[in-house]
Scaffold this active site. Sequence first.
Site, PDB file in Angstrom:
ATOM      1  N   HIS A  48     -33.319  -4.002  18.960  1.00  0.00           N
ATOM      2  CA  HIS A  48     -34.757  -4.264  18.895  1.00  0.00           C
ATOM      3  C   HIS A  48     -35.100  -5.600  19.545  1.00  0.00           C
ATOM      4  O   HIS A  48     -34.252  -6.490  19.706  1.00  0.00           O
ATOM      5  CB  HIS A  48     -35.216  -4.270  17.435  1.00  0.00           C
ATOM      6  N   GLU A  50     -36.988  -9.349  19.805  1.00  0.00           N
ATOM      7  CA  GLU A  50     -36.947 -10.486  18.881  1.00  0.00           C
ATOM      8  C   GLU A  50     -37.938 -10.274  17.734  1.00  0.00           C
ATOM      9  O   GLU A  50     -39.099  -9.965  17.942  1.00  0.00           O
ATOM     10  CB  GLU A  50     -37.290 -11.777  19.605  1.00  0.00           C
ATOM     11  N   VAL A  52     -39.747 -11.761  13.989  1.00  0.00           N
ATOM     12  CA  VAL A  52     -40.259 -13.031  13.474  1.00  0.00           C
ATOM     13  C   VAL A  52     -39.145 -13.818  12.798  1.00  0.00           C
ATOM     14  O   VAL A  52     -39.022 -15.037  12.984  1.00  0.00           O
ATOM     15  CB  VAL A  52     -41.420 -12.779  12.483  1.00  0.00           C
ATOM     16  N   ARG A  99     -39.009  -3.213  13.145  1.00  0.00           N
ATOM     17  CA  ARG A  99     -38.648  -3.902  14.379  1.00  0.00           C
ATOM     18  C   ARG A  99     -37.895  -2.986  15.339  1.00  0.00           C
ATOM     19  O   ARG A  99     -38.044  -3.092  16.557  1.00  0.00           O
ATOM     20  CB  ARG A  99     -37.849  -5.170  14.077  1.00  0.00           C
ATOM     21  N   GLU A 126     -29.965  -2.356   9.851  1.00  0.00           N
ATOM     22  CA  GLU A 126     -29.108  -3.530   9.994  1.00  0.00           C
ATOM     23  C   GLU A 126     -28.211  -3.665   8.764  1.00  0.00           C
ATOM     24  O   GLU A 126     -28.474  -3.058   7.716  1.00  0.00           O
ATOM     25  CB  GLU A 126     -29.990  -4.777  10.170  1.00  0.00           C
ATOM     26  N   LYS A 137     -30.207 -19.369   7.846  1.00  0.00           N
ATOM     27  CA  LYS A 137     -28.770 -19.220   8.054  1.00  0.00           C
ATOM     28  C   LYS A 137     -28.027 -20.545   7.982  1.00  0.00           C
ATOM     29  O   LYS A 137     -26.846 -20.574   7.624  1.00  0.00           O
ATOM     30  CB  LYS A 137     -28.512 -18.542   9.407  1.00  0.00           C
ATOM     31  N   ARG A 156     -19.156 -13.578   9.604  1.00  0.00           N
ATOM     32  CA  ARG A 156     -18.365 -13.294  10.799  1.00  0.00           C
ATOM     33  C   ARG A 156     -17.145 -12.396  10.589  1.00  0.00           C
ATOM     34  O   ARG A 156     -16.652 -11.824  11.543  1.00  0.00           O
ATOM     35  CB  ARG A 156     -17.898 -14.623  11.425  1.00  0.00           C
ATOM     36  N   HIS A 225     -29.843  -2.176  15.509  1.00  0.00           N
ATOM     37  CA  HIS A 225     -29.697  -3.590  15.156  1.00  0.00           C
ATOM     38  C   HIS A 225     -28.317  -4.095  15.577  1.00  0.00           C
ATOM     39  O   HIS A 225     -27.428  -3.304  15.889  1.00  0.00           O
ATOM     40  CB  HIS A 225     -29.906  -3.765  13.661  1.00  0.00           C
TER      41      HIS A 225
END
Length: 439
Positions: A48, A50, A52, A99, A126, A137, A156, A225
């Site tokens: 998707h 960008e 918000v 999105r 997602e 984050k 990660r 996503h």
Amino acid sequence: MLARLRSPECFRQLSNSARASLLCCYSSSAPLSRPKDFVPSTLILLRHGESVWNSQNLYTGWCDVPLTPLGEVEARTAGRLLDDNGFAFDVCHTSVLKRASFTANMALNMANQHYVNVRKTWALNERHYGRLQGYNKDEAYHELGIDRELLMRMRRTWNTAPPAMEDDHPYWHGNDRRYRDLTEQQLESSRGESLLTTSLRCMDYFQEEVMPDLAQGKCILVVSHANSLRSIIKVLDSISNEAIKVMSVPTGIPMIYRLDENNVPIPPNRLHEYGCEPIGYTWGDERGLGGFRGTYLGDTDRLKSIQGKRDLTNRDWQRIILRKVYDEAVNCETENVVETRNLWWALHAKMGESEEYKNMLLLDKMLTMLEEEAKSRKQRYITREGFDAMIKKLHLDSEGQVVLPFKKVGQGRKREEQIVEFTRLHPEAPEPPLATTNA
């Protein structure tokens, strides 16, 4: 057992551990049952535009946030690129999050294919970030009282899940009618997902709903996503658990896969049959290994910039780990300095905790640097300031080593050469599916 992955029903009925094993070692070398006149199928993956919360650096997950004005431009640009290069879709798959759904609609409209059937499913959502959703984050570890290294592992690593979302969380989705058909087990597992559990539910859908169409040589668009698409790419190209985390999936840039009769991605530098001039993006993990066979349609400089930012994030994580190793080693010393050989052993033990740590570039280089210092006896003790200076040097020295160069594929290839190679590889095809190109 690998052959069972091609049967949607069989794959769905396997246990989670069995499916996880298949995801790690998938190989699509066995032939599929396909028509004799089959020509390579096309799979286009599009993240998707960008959102918000992307722009605000927030954990988004299943939170339903809109696109930014830039995100809308990215979605329409992707559609225009696909239209300019002659892609005609048979079906589009997307998530139930706005999105992705809005991006799919905008891209199809710009490609003059608003009539294409769009299938929406929560299975392509997602990754659910649990209690982290809605937090910045860079600050979540402090606000939630989570160890910073552990938080980076959640972001990660392959099988580390975030803290589970409770019913009183402001973004709890349990009462949302979009998810009313989820089983109790599915709803419970969606409180916070690892990359592994995200990949399992995504690949369940992909195997059952997308692969049968690809087996018929169709052109499929999947708008989803970052982590959902990363799961698909991981399976298609048999990418390791350690290497997949390095790959960045940019917003609004289509990735094209062409799949042969065995459902194996065709390397673009071996057979340029895409009907366009895609950007061939070769990426690498921190040892310069691995890669995928999809090709991007997009701006090379933007792709480099995006991957460079992910490279920086990975190195920042390694700096956090190195500082933690030093702090723990200091606690074992009598003064606020660490003996070089003791620090070497502490780092060596840390790297032995997992294959992922063992393959981290900065950790490996720091271990070598400490070993040289210990052997030469130039520096018997290391202060915190001295160690920070060593980390900074390694950080700057390694900048750009992870990101391998981008290049266009098919440069200099004549159309006649493409047709000859295609005919050799696919003698039963009625004609090469090549659009007019200047290559």
